[in-house]
Motif scaffolding. Sequence first.
Motif, mmCIF file in Angstrom:
data_model
loop_
_atom_site.group_PDB
_atom_site.id
_atom_site.type_symbol
_atom_site.label_atom_id
_atom_site.label_comp_id
_atom_site.label_asym_id
_atom_site.label_seq_id
_atom_site.Cartn_x
_atom_site.Cartn_y
_atom_site.Cartn_z
ATOM 1 N N GLY A 130 -2.280 -2.070 -19.387
ATOM 2 C CA GLY A 130 -2.756 -1.380 -20.662
ATOM 3 C C GLY A 130 -2.407 -1.925 -21.815
ATOM 4 N N PRO A 131 -1.224 -2.309 -22.260
ATOM 5 C CA PRO A 131 -0.705 -3.116 -23.442
ATOM 6 C C PRO A 131 -1.674 -4.425 -23.434
ATOM 7 C CG PRO A 131 1.233 -2.199 -22.359
ATOM 8 C CD PRO A 131 0.263 -2.195 -21.278
ATOM 9 N N VAL A 132 -1.648 -5.242 -22.458
ATOM 10 C CA VAL A 132 -2.215 -6.512 -22.275
ATOM 11 C C VAL A 132 -3.755 -6.071 -22.570
ATOM 12 C CG1 VAL A 132 -3.077 -8.533 -20.977
ATOM 13 C CG2 VAL A 132 -0.637 -7.501 -20.594
ATOM 14 N N HIS A 133 -4.343 -5.142 -22.091
ATOM 15 C CA HIS A 133 -5.689 -4.848 -22.511
ATOM 16 C C HIS A 133 -5.904 -4.612 -23.957
ATOM 17 C CE1 HIS A 133 -9.713 -2.617 -22.058
ATOM 18 N NE2 HIS A 133 -9.101 -1.577 -22.914
ATOM 19 N N MET A 134 -4.989 -3.817 -24.553
ATOM 20 C CA MET A 134 -5.109 -3.562 -26.106
ATOM 21 C C MET A 134 -5.001 -4.771 -26.855
ATOM 22 S SD MET A 134 -6.036 -0.650 -26.031
ATOM 23 C CE MET A 134 -6.191 -0.285 -27.822
ATOM 24 N N PHE A 135 -4.038 -5.804 -26.644
ATOM 25 C CA PHE A 135 -3.807 -6.940 -27.074
ATOM 26 C C PHE A 135 -5.151 -7.771 -27.147
ATOM 27 C CE2 PHE A 135 -3.068 -11.612 -27.039
ATOM 28 C CZ PHE A 135 -2.456 -11.614 -28.178
ATOM 29 N N LEU A 136 -5.810 -7.767 -25.833
ATOM 30 C CA LEU A 136 -6.672 -8.732 -25.404
ATOM 31 C C LEU A 136 -8.245 -8.463 -26.395
ATOM 32 C CD1 LEU A 136 -7.786 -11.137 -23.766
ATOM 33 C CD2 LEU A 136 -8.331 -9.326 -21.963
ATOM 34 N N MET A 189 -5.433 3.414 -21.676
ATOM 35 C CA MET A 189 -6.871 3.019 -22.048
ATOM 36 C C MET A 189 -7.525 2.354 -20.722
ATOM 37 S SD MET A 189 -8.581 4.796 -24.073
ATOM 38 C CE MET A 189 -10.025 3.979 -24.364
ATOM 39 N N ALA A 190 -6.786 1.147 -20.553
ATOM 40 C CA ALA A 190 -7.461 0.303 -19.185
ATOM 41 C C ALA A 190 -7.237 1.095 -17.996
ATOM 42 C CB ALA A 190 -6.410 -0.983 -18.995
ATOM 43 N N PHE A 191 -6.639 2.274 -17.897
ATOM 44 C CA PHE A 191 -6.689 3.235 -16.527
ATOM 45 C C PHE A 191 -7.657 4.238 -17.039
ATOM 46 C CE2 PHE A 191 -5.375 6.932 -14.627
ATOM 47 C CZ PHE A 191 -5.340 6.493 -13.357
ATOM 48 N N PHE A 192 -7.552 4.999 -17.702
ATOM 49 C CA PHE A 192 -8.504 6.173 -17.879
ATOM 50 C C PHE A 192 -10.126 5.796 -18.486
ATOM 51 C CE2 PHE A 192 -4.468 8.362 -18.365
ATOM 52 C CZ PHE A 192 -4.571 9.548 -17.146
ATOM 53 N N ALA A 193 -10.045 4.735 -18.958
ATOM 54 C CA ALA A 193 -11.394 4.516 -19.652
ATOM 55 C C ALA A 193 -12.165 3.508 -18.878
ATOM 56 C CB ALA A 193 -11.236 3.880 -21.156
ATOM 57 N N VAL A 194 -11.517 2.672 -18.089
ATOM 58 C CA VAL A 194 -12.065 1.680 -17.275
ATOM 59 C C VAL A 194 -11.920 1.703 -15.935
ATOM 60 C CG1 VAL A 194 -12.143 -0.939 -17.067
ATOM 61 C CG2 VAL A 194 -11.495 0.089 -19.296
#
Length: 260
Positions: A130-136, A189-194
């Motif tokens: 998740g944190p990597v997803h938001m940074f990316l 978000m990487a879990f719930f939205a993807v």
Amino acid sequence: MTHQEIVKKVEWKDLKDLTFKEMLIENNLTIPWFLISMTLAYFGYYILALPFSAFFFLTGLRQVHNGFHNSLGTNKFLTWFSLYSNSILMMVSIHAVKFNHIRHHKYCLTDEDYEGKSAGMTWYGAILYGPVHMFLIHKITLQLGNKNYIRNVILELTSIAIVVFLVFYFNIYFLIYHFIIMVFAEFLMAFFAVWTVHHDTEESPEYARTQRKEWKNKITFSMFYHLEHHLFPAVPTIKLPELARRIDDAFPDIEKKETF
């Protein structure tokens, strides 16, 4: 059957238009949840505020997601303002999310789809990512976005930084609570939205997962009609239940993998 065959057989263009009532709903759905959560937090009832904060985040996602696809029924400026204001309230550059979401539809689950990276992970891997997803998503937008996207991302991140500084400087505790919860939600978000809507769909990325149980769709504000959304991204969320019925009537045997 192909995506184009489904689009040709299902009547959907009439679902793009919102009535005045529907437009009000889509643009104001977040307000009661935000007000209740902030009121409870102001009086120190943080545990009671949590579910209302969660519903604010969920309805905020619905609002900006419709904004990504110009489905709020508002003009260009009001749609932009919705994305900008929700950036501050949700602690993320929404235009960065938009840039990657539009690419997600174009390059779904390919190497160019940075939003969809967690779809092929395990459920716990997607949570940890998740944190990597938001940074990316911010990094990719600043690298690949056009001048308008870059300008909006910088404006939103700067606005977030200023607001957060003021809130912590003046020790506005109920807003500190809100921002902490929003950051935590963004990390999921990487879990719930993807992951929830795309795992195990790599062979046919256009056939995302969906949710057809009415009570589940009510508590998730129809945000898990994801198969329907990928087939017809221009249809506003409020019209997805009707779209789902039309797809079922036209293609009763279409594969529908559930989200949860």
